[in-house]
Every structure is written in structure tokens, then in C-alpha cells.
Design an enzyme around this catalytic site. Structure first.
Site, PDB file in Angstrom:
ATOM      1  N   ASN A 274     -97.328 -70.392 -66.557  1.00  0.00           N
ATOM      2  CA  ASN A 274     -98.235 -70.949 -67.566  1.00  0.00           C
ATOM      3  C   ASN A 274     -98.340 -72.469 -67.411  1.00  0.00           C
ATOM      4  OD1 ASN A 274     -99.273 -68.890 -69.632  1.00  0.00           O
ATOM      5  ND2 ASN A 274     -97.179 -68.259 -69.283  1.00  0.00           N
TER       6      ASN A 274
ATOM      7  N   HIS B   9     -98.207 -66.420 -76.662  1.00  0.00           N
ATOM      8  CA  HIS B   9     -97.407 -65.212 -76.842  1.00  0.00           C
ATOM      9  C   HIS B   9     -98.106 -64.083 -76.080  1.00  0.00           C
ATOM     10  CE1 HIS B   9     -94.594 -62.431 -78.610  1.00  0.00           C
ATOM     11  NE2 HIS B   9     -95.612 -61.632 -78.887  1.00  0.00           N
TER      12      HIS B   9
ATOM     13  N   ASP C   2     -93.783 -66.820 -84.305  1.00  0.00           N
ATOM     14  CA  ASP C   2     -95.085 -66.244 -83.918  1.00  0.00           C
ATOM     15  C   ASP C   2     -95.979 -66.039 -85.149  1.00  0.00           C
ATOM     16  OD1 ASP C   2     -93.342 -64.094 -81.578  1.00  0.00           O
ATOM     17  OD2 ASP C   2     -94.092 -66.142 -81.339  1.00  0.00           O
TER      18      ASP C   2
ATOM     19  N   GLN D 208    -104.996 -62.346 -66.654  1.00  0.00           N
ATOM     20  CA  GLN D 208    -106.292 -62.193 -67.336  1.00  0.00           C
ATOM     21  C   GLN D 208    -106.331 -62.883 -68.697  1.00  0.00           C
ATOM     22  OE1 GLN D 208    -107.574 -58.091 -67.496  1.00  0.00           O
ATOM     23  NE2 GLN D 208    -107.206 -57.741 -65.311  1.00  0.00           N
TER      24      GLN D 208
HETATM   25  C1  GRF Z   1     -93.770 -64.523 -69.396  1.00  0.00           C
HETATM   26  O1  GRF Z   1     -93.190 -63.332 -69.906  1.00  0.00           O
HETATM   27  C2  GRF Z   1     -95.013 -64.796 -70.154  1.00  0.00           C
HETATM   28  O2  GRF Z   1     -95.655 -63.585 -70.502  1.00  0.00           O
HETATM   29  C3  GRF Z   1     -94.529 -65.492 -71.370  1.00  0.00           C
HETATM   30  O3  GRF Z   1     -93.385 -66.249 -70.947  1.00  0.00           O
HETATM   31  C4  GRF Z   1     -92.839 -65.645 -69.761  1.00  0.00           C
HETATM   32  C5  GRF Z   1     -92.650 -66.619 -68.648  1.00  0.00           C
HETATM   33  O4  GRF Z   1     -93.834 -67.288 -68.404  1.00  0.00           O
HETATM   34  N1  GRF Z   1     -95.556 -66.345 -71.931  1.00  0.00           N
HETATM   35  P1  GRF Z   1     -93.885 -68.487 -67.307  1.00  0.00           P
HETATM   36  O5  GRF Z   1     -94.196 -67.839 -65.982  1.00  0.00           O
HETATM   37  O6  GRF Z   1     -92.524 -69.149 -67.288  1.00  0.00           O
HETATM   38  O7  GRF Z   1     -94.985 -69.391 -67.764  1.00  0.00           O
END
Ligand code: GRF
Length: 210
Positions: free
Chosen positions: A14, A110, A151, A179
């Protein structure tokens, strides 16, 4: 210029989506001050380093008790003084004082359609395991402001993702990331950086039509 700090715990896909969006111009008017992780081995810290962004590690495990961690984490964040804190796969509870000091200036991604499959115990792969266990046909992701609950803050955006025959938690997680998460989070940062979002009476309103 929106000055942001990104908090991470894992691989940082992310965070990478945000950095890629800044490079491609899908996010404008934004600067990443630092990436903070509770996990010294987080791949996200490598991604930050590759982009010349300072990485910091702070973990509850470094402190005798949670209150000492909460105070140190909050002081560190205040010293950085970001306009926005972005939780990108961050698995540590945000200290109540930080939530108060940065009210309506902390956002979280989330990996489910809140209020489904969220709250205590719903993080990472566990979310998708529960989605498959329940047999829902549609899941997705949510970006929301962080308040003192878990959340529970005002929802900024959501995106639905279909559950497919034969999905495993890992396959579903990847589809939701590709997605939904990696689309929604950069868009939310850009919207906030360019004044397209306001919070009033616990609801998020979009400004300027779009
Ligand atoms: C993943 O499970 C994602 O779905 C959630 O946090 C976890 C790690 O995400 N948002 P990232 O690859 O470290 O951003």
C-alpha cells in the site's frame, strides 16, 4: 503541500501504491516526511529507503508498558508534525492521545467493506479467511478516518471486489489489494491533498462536485 507520515507493519504494497501514484502524478501536492514501522524487518522500510524516505522503527516491544510506547510514539509523531497520518497495513493500535491531537487527520485502509469483517481480530489474511468462511459473494476495501474506535471512523471511500469460485484467502487478499486497496488509498491521499474531502458531523463529504 500535504505533508504525510505513512505507518506500516508489513510488505508495504500500500505504501508502494502511494509512492507509485506520486511518481505518476495521480497524487499531487503531497510529500512523504517519513515511514514509521513497528517491525524492523518490514519490507515497507526497504521500499521507503529505495525512495530516499527516512524510515523509523518504534514498537511496543521496545517499552516496558504500553503507556510508555504510546507516549513515545505520540511525541515522535508530533515532532514530525504531519498534516496527515496514513495507516497502510499498520497493525498497532493508535494511541488515544494521537487520535485526539490528529483528529480527522489519520486515515486507514481496511481490507473489507466496513462495517463487515472489521474490528478486533480482523486484520491481514484473517479478514479474507472469515469472508470465505461466511460465503459472502462480494467483499472489498474501505478507507476511513481513524477515531478512538477500531475501524469505526467516518468512511471516505469503498470499492467492491467479487469473491470467485476456488478463492483461497491468499488469492482473495491479492485481488482485494490489486483491485481495491491500491486504488482507494492513493485516491484518498490525493483527494485530501487537494481539498476535495471534508468531515462534518461524523460524515465525509466530497467537495467540488467530483
Ligand atoms: C494486507 O493484508 C492488506 O490487505 C492490509 O494490510 C496488509 C499488508 O499490506 N491493508 P501492505 O502490503 O503492508 O501494504
Amino acid at each position: 503541500m500535504l505533508r504525510i507520515v505513512v505507518c506500516v507493519s508489513g510488505g508495504g504494497t500500500n505504501l508502494q501504491a502511494i509512492l507509485d501514484a506520486m511518481e505518476s502524478g495521480r497524487i499531487t501536492n503531497t510529500e512523504v516526511l517519513a515511514v514509521i514501522s513497528n517491525n524492523a524487518g518490514a519490507g515497507a522500510l526497504e521500499r521507503a529507503k529505495a525512495h530516499g524516505i527516512q524510515g523509523m522503527v518504534i514498537s511496543p516491544r521496545q517499552y516496558e508498558h504500553r503507556e510508555a510506547f504510546n507516549e513515545a510514539f505520540t511525541e515522535k509523531m508530533c515532532a514530525l508534525a504531519p498534516d496527515l497520518i496514513v495507516l497502510a497495513g499498520f497493525l498497532v493500535r493508535i494511541p488515544p492521545r494521537m487520535v485526539h491531537l490528529f483528529a480527522d487527520r489519520i486515515i486507514n485502509i481496511h481490507p473489507a467493506l466496513i462495517p463487515s469483517f472489521c474490528g478486533a481480530g480482523y486484520y491481514g489474511l484473517k479478514v479474507h479467511e472469515k469472508v470465505l468462511e461466511r460465503g459472502v459473494k462480494v467483499t472489498g476495501a474501505t478507507v476511513h478516518f481513524v477515531n478512538e474506535g477500531m475501524d469505526e471512523g467516518p468512511i471516505i471511500s469503498q470499492k467492491a471486489v467479487g469473491v470467485e469460485e476456488g478463492d483461497t484467502p491468499e488469492i482473495l487478499q491479492r485481488r482485494v489489494m490489486e483491485q481495491a486497496e491500491w486504488v482507494l488509498l492513493p485516491a484518498a491521499v490525493d483527494d485530501i491533498a487537494n481539498g476535495r474531502i471534508a468531515v462534518a458531523e461524523g460524515r465525509v463529504r466530497r467537495l467540488g462536485g467530483s
